[in-house]
Write an enzyme that holds these catalytic residues in place. Structure first.
Site, mmCIF file in Angstrom:
data_model
loop_
_atom_site.group_PDB
_atom_site.id
_atom_site.type_symbol
_atom_site.label_atom_id
_atom_site.label_comp_id
_atom_site.label_asym_id
_atom_site.label_seq_id
_atom_site.Cartn_x
_atom_site.Cartn_y
_atom_site.Cartn_z
ATOM 1 N N HIS A 131 -6.576 -50.710 63.975
ATOM 2 C CA HIS A 131 -5.767 -49.956 63.209
ATOM 3 C C HIS A 131 -6.094 -50.594 61.660
ATOM 4 O O HIS A 131 -5.907 -49.913 60.766
ATOM 5 C CB HIS A 131 -4.509 -49.965 63.622
ATOM 6 C CG HIS A 131 -4.269 -48.663 64.414
ATOM 7 N ND1 HIS A 131 -4.320 -48.955 65.945
ATOM 8 C CD2 HIS A 131 -4.088 -47.358 64.348
ATOM 9 C CE1 HIS A 131 -4.215 -47.765 66.636
ATOM 10 N NE2 HIS A 131 -4.129 -46.920 65.583
ATOM 11 N N ARG A 185 1.280 -41.490 59.682
ATOM 12 C CA ARG A 185 1.501 -42.263 60.874
ATOM 13 C C ARG A 185 2.730 -43.238 60.397
ATOM 14 O O ARG A 185 2.715 -44.013 59.765
ATOM 15 C CB ARG A 185 0.361 -43.488 60.607
ATOM 16 C CG ARG A 185 -1.046 -43.044 61.281
ATOM 17 C CD ARG A 185 -2.176 -44.026 61.385
ATOM 18 N NE ARG A 185 -3.330 -43.708 62.168
ATOM 19 C CZ ARG A 185 -4.405 -43.379 61.850
ATOM 20 N NH1 ARG A 185 -4.495 -43.316 60.485
ATOM 21 N NH2 ARG A 185 -5.513 -42.894 62.395
ATOM 22 N N ARG A 244 3.891 -37.989 62.896
ATOM 23 C CA ARG A 244 3.650 -38.236 64.216
ATOM 24 C C ARG A 244 4.901 -38.966 64.731
ATOM 25 O O ARG A 244 5.366 -39.895 63.808
ATOM 26 C CB ARG A 244 2.488 -38.960 64.376
ATOM 27 C CG ARG A 244 2.252 -39.481 65.631
ATOM 28 C CD ARG A 244 1.056 -39.910 65.755
ATOM 29 N NE ARG A 244 0.542 -41.365 65.293
ATOM 30 C CZ ARG A 244 -0.496 -41.561 65.245
ATOM 31 N NH1 ARG A 244 -1.580 -41.322 66.110
ATOM 32 N NH2 ARG A 244 -0.647 -43.091 64.656
ATOM 33 N N GLU A 277 -5.424 -36.995 73.077
ATOM 34 C CA GLU A 277 -6.008 -38.383 72.945
ATOM 35 C C GLU A 277 -6.400 -38.865 74.224
ATOM 36 O O GLU A 277 -7.005 -40.084 74.284
ATOM 37 C CB GLU A 277 -4.730 -39.272 72.167
ATOM 38 C CG GLU A 277 -4.224 -38.729 70.990
ATOM 39 C CD GLU A 277 -3.451 -40.011 70.310
ATOM 40 O OE1 GLU A 277 -4.103 -40.649 69.463
ATOM 41 O OE2 GLU A 277 -2.225 -39.955 70.744
ATOM 42 N N ASN A 307 -10.113 -40.917 67.968
ATOM 43 C CA ASN A 307 -10.125 -42.342 68.186
ATOM 44 C C ASN A 307 -9.883 -42.729 69.467
ATOM 45 O O ASN A 307 -10.402 -43.415 70.216
ATOM 46 C CB ASN A 307 -9.432 -43.057 67.124
ATOM 47 C CG ASN A 307 -9.694 -42.921 65.667
ATOM 48 O OD1 ASN A 307 -10.703 -42.141 65.517
ATOM 49 N ND2 ASN A 307 -8.630 -42.784 64.731
ATOM 50 N N ASP A 308 -8.712 -42.313 69.825
ATOM 51 C CA ASP A 308 -8.228 -42.748 71.343
ATOM 52 C C ASP A 308 -9.167 -41.835 72.118
ATOM 53 O O ASP A 308 -9.302 -42.654 73.403
ATOM 54 C CB ASP A 308 -6.666 -42.462 71.337
ATOM 55 C CG ASP A 308 -5.901 -43.788 70.867
ATOM 56 O OD1 ASP A 308 -6.388 -44.776 71.155
ATOM 57 O OD2 ASP A 308 -5.143 -43.720 70.152
ATOM 58 N N CYS A 353 -7.556 -35.193 64.061
ATOM 59 C CA CYS A 353 -7.040 -36.162 62.707
ATOM 60 C C CYS A 353 -7.650 -37.593 63.063
ATOM 61 O O CYS A 353 -7.161 -38.583 62.643
ATOM 62 C CB CYS A 353 -5.622 -36.146 62.649
ATOM 63 S SG CYS A 353 -4.862 -36.699 64.271
HETATM 64 C C1 PEP Z 1 -6.492 -41.103 67.090
HETATM 65 O O1 PEP Z 1 -6.170 -41.813 68.240
HETATM 66 O O2 PEP Z 1 -7.498 -40.603 66.868
HETATM 67 C C2 PEP Z 1 -5.483 -41.166 66.332
HETATM 68 C C3 PEP Z 1 -5.562 -40.282 65.018
HETATM 69 O O3 PEP Z 1 -4.350 -42.033 66.270
HETATM 70 P P1 PEP Z 1 -4.605 -43.468 65.900
HETATM 71 O O4 PEP Z 1 -5.846 -43.857 65.135
HETATM 72 O O5 PEP Z 1 -3.382 -43.812 64.965
HETATM 73 O O6 PEP Z 1 -4.358 -44.091 67.207
HETATM 74 MG MG MG Z 2 -4.262 -42.444 68.684
#
Ligand code: PEP
Ligand code: MG
Length: 755
Positions: A363, A470, A506, A604, A627-628, A675
């Site tokens: 992050h 976020r 979120r 996710e 991302n997740d 996103c």
């Molecule tokens: C993701 O997981 O793609 C996401 C946008 O959330 P974060 O990166 O904050 O976990």
């Molecule tokens: Mg995420």
């Protein structure tokens, strides 16, 4: 041969002062433990690939460093080439045996060699030899293989940095350290090492002008700890047995022991600041105790470490004010930078970030990209405690850190910085133009936010809404949970700034690598643990307060959307919807003039991909958190440097999951966005558009780049590109296909520039 011997050798090696000392320890200790007459380490020269006779016990010491074997020469060359152990009872009769005159090997018949391999590359070979002609047994072979696997990392680190521990010495005059590209751009500035509270191993070295004042500071910290220990001991009288209370006497004795105290004072008098002197002395003692056989002494290592931390805590409290001064071009460096350290440096002074741990999907890297701060993550060999104040260049494109760069290197990067600025100025002209393809397809671009500072820039760069706010970021920057009213004000500011454009908030997504300092979560597998919606459903009071604050903030604006993170089953959605509805009903009852906002789910985890239709049916929109999703689909921890090169957002499995989600959402008549960081990748944006995503949400630094690519493309061509990409079998093939498309469209400079 037992584990404790293995451990004791590794510890002794870790405590060595440099590579040569470490190799000498290895050959002596291994020969001793295995009872062999000869032990040798050969290391491969990275340029010539020759295996150099680096350390030895039992052969001719005059030849150390002077002779070497080619990659195809001798038994040692064979071990290196085959990357497997070789166990022979009669070495001279092997066809690969090569006689090296003068080394004195002729008396030794049995040979056991194991390759030393780090990150798939051969570093060298570890050999033991004996006079008797006998095969080494399985235990011995296993021991040598285990030993060399354990030592490989230490040797690799020492070769790059010239030292074994982060504490053993400053890097050479100039040096380059490799890491992972965390946030694009180049930063030229001065290192400021951030120290986690009371962590002895990460205290930077620093010179001071007034040693006597520093000695006084140290003595006074020592006194404070002595008082604390006495206090604690008297508070616990009656609760602990006299045996247990004796621990405090041991502590007091250690504190009163003139020996280590005077070592610290001597170091301070040589000009080192108190924290540095303390940590070096304490760590040396800890190391010495830890390598002892006797359990009693090993326990003392824990005691002295604990006391050292306590003294350090006082010293740090004392210097907090002073350390708050940052140079104009601060490059923050640390073992594991976290999102919360970013808030400590005034934005205008922060130009770059370097973290020893973590990867590009941590992050802190995501935040850095959002803030436009060039970043290198996972620079695992950087001796960060030694570089405070040094001149650094952070190359966030390739993931390299230049320490004390030469004038040529400096000039090279200065030019790149200038080109970057020019490119950005060129992109500014797109600000007010619509994001549409040459053949008229509109692609809404939204922005990810978290800080108030993002807002003005995002609007300036033509964002059409917020796809991901976020909310945990304002939580991370505080020392306690913000109250409902505090949250209402923070959210109101975001909603007002973008109104009438939609803002997707979120609900709190903590856990994983986002720990609130005041709500620590300790878990074996934090990314598979108590994260996101799982935490907030278990704490409905946190969830309800947050949703109430969001709803109140939206009064009169009606541009709020709420999004639920880390959903892995439909029950979580049903429960969250029930709570949100309850918060809404209560507020309406209390007279708030609000409407129920659209509520959506983040996709996710792989389970949410499979159940995308069932999820879409229940909510107003879906948004993919790629991302997740990438980390869970590929089973690659997004934060782990070791597996960072397996994290491929272009992986065919990821692309086909994304496509599945789009089709599922549309089959239910619901919009779907994305996103994750992939949305801000100019090449990937073409694919995502062709898949049918209804909006792409990215950090504001990517907005104009993505717009430039989309404005240079045709939707029809992108669909053909998608078809081709979906047939690819590897991430590399996808990357090549996208690159070719960017080159054809004349926009390849937008794909991370510079050679
Ligand atoms: C993701 O997981 O793609 C996401 C946008 O959330 P974060 O990166 O904050 O976990
Ligand atoms: Mg995420």
């Amino acid at each position: 041969m037992i584990l404790s011997e293995l451990r004791s050798i590794v510890q002794a090696v870790n405590a060595a002062k440099d590579l040569q000392a470490a190799l000498n320890i290895i050959v002596h200790r291994v020969a001793e433990v295995m009872g062999t007459e000869v032990c040798t380490v050969y290391l491969q020269d990275p340029e010539t690939k020759r295996l150099i006779f680096m350390a030895n016990r039992g052969l001719n010491p005059d030849l150390i460093g002077k002779i070497s074997l080619g990659a195809n020469e001798g038994l040692v060359g064979l071990v290196a080439r085959r990357e497997e152990p070789l166990n022979l009872d009669n070495a001279e009769s092997h066809p690969n045996f090569l006689f090296l005159p003068g080394i004195g090997e002729e008396h030794y018949h049995s040979f056991l060699g194991a390759p030393i391999i780090h990150q798939r590359g051969v570093l060298g070979v570890l050999v033991v030899q004996q006079k008797d002609s006998r095969r080494f047994n399985e235990d011995e072979e296993a021991f040598l293989v285990t030993m060399s696997a354990q030592l490989a990392g230490v040797i690799a680190h020492a070769r790059v940095t010239g030292s074994i521990t982060a504490d053993a010495g400053a890097p050479a005059k100039t040096a380059v350290f490799k890491g992972i590209a965390g946030a694009p751009g180049v930063a030229i500035g001065q290192a400021v090492v951030v120290v986690p509270a009371a962590e002895l191993s990460s205290v930077p070295r620093r010179q001071i002008d007034d040693p006597e004042a520093e000695v006084e500071r140290f003595k006074s910290a020592l006194c404070s700890v002595r008082d604390d220990v006495r206090d604690l001991s008297s508070k616990l009288q009656g609760q602990l047995s006299s045996e247990e209370l004796a621990l405090f006497d041991v502590y007091l004795r250690i504190l009163d022991d003139g020996h280590w105290v005077s070592e610290v004072i001597n170091k301070i008098r040589l000009g080192e600041w108190a924290q540095g002197a303390l940590s070096q002395v304490v760590l040396a003692h800890v190391n010495a105790f830890e390598t002892m056989e006797d359990e009693y002494f090993r326990d003392r290592a824990t005691d002295i470490k604990d006391l050292g931390r306590r003294v350090l805590g006082y010293l740090q409290a004392d210097t907090e004010v002073e350390s708050a001064e940052y140079p104009d071009n601060t490059i923050l460096c640390g073992d594991e930078l976290t999102a919360s350290v970013l808030g400590e440096v005034p934005r205008e002074k922060l130009v770059g970030l370097v973290s020893v741990k973590g990867s590009s999907n941590s992050h802190v890297a995501i935040l850095a990209r959002a803030m436009g701060i060039p970043t290198v993550m996972g620079a695992s060999d950087l001796p960060y405690t030694q570089i405070d104040d040094a001149n650094l260049i952070v190359d966030g494109y390739s993931g390299s850190v230049y320490y004390n760069p030469s004038p040529d290197v400096f000039e090279h990067f200065r030019v790149i910085c200038e080109e970057d600025q020019q490119l950005n100025r060129g992109l500014e002209s797109l600000r007010d133009l619509p994001c549409e393809t040459l053949d008229g397809h509109r692609m809404p671009l939204w922005v990810n936010t978290g800080l108030m500072a993002d807002v003005a820039r995002s609007l300036d760069r033509g964002a059409e809404g917020v796809g991901l706010y976020r909310t945990e970021i304002p939580f991370l920057l505080r020392e306690r949970f913000p109250s409902e009213e505090e949250q209402r004000q923070i959210y109101r500011e975001q909603l007002l700034a973008f109104a009438p454009l939609p803002v997707t908030m979120r609900t709190l997504d903590i856990g994983g690598d986002k720990a609130l300092p005041y709500f620590p979560i300790e878990e074996e597998n934090p990314f598979l643990g108590w994260r996101g919606i799982r935490v907030t459903l278990d704490h409905p009071e946190i969830f309800l307060v947050q949703v109430r604050a969001m709803l109140k903030a939206s009064e009169g604006l009606n541009n709020l959307r709420i999004m639920l993170p880390m959903i892995s089953n439909v029950e979580e959605v049903d429960e969250a919807l029930r709570l949100a509805r309850r918060a809404y009903d209560e507020l309406v009852e209390d007279g708030w003039d609000i409407s129920l906002p659209p509520i959506g789910v983040m996709v996710e985890v792989p389970a949410a991909v499979s159940q995308a239709r069932q999820l879409a049916r229940r909510v107003d929109f879906l948004s993919v958190g790629s991302n997740d999703l990438t980390q869970y689909l590929l089973a690659v921890d997004r934060n782990n440097t070791r597996v960072a090169d397996l994290y491929h957002a272009y992986h065919p499995a990821v692309l086909s999951s994304l496509y599945t989600v789009v089709e599922a959402a549309h089959a239910e008549g619901k919009p779907v966005g994305i996103c994750g960081e992939l949305a801000g990748d100019p090449g990937a944006a073409l694919l995502l558009m062709a898949m049918g995503f209804d909006m792409l949400s990215m950090n504001d630094n990517s907005l104009l780049r993505v717009k430039a690519v989309i404005r240079s493309a045709k939707i029809a061509d992108s669909q053909a590109l998608l078809e081709k990409a979906m047939e690819a079998e590897t991430s590399d093939q996808v990357r090549t296909i996208l690159k070719a498309a960017m080159v054809d469209a004349g926009v390849e400079r937008l794909l991370q520039p510079v050679s």
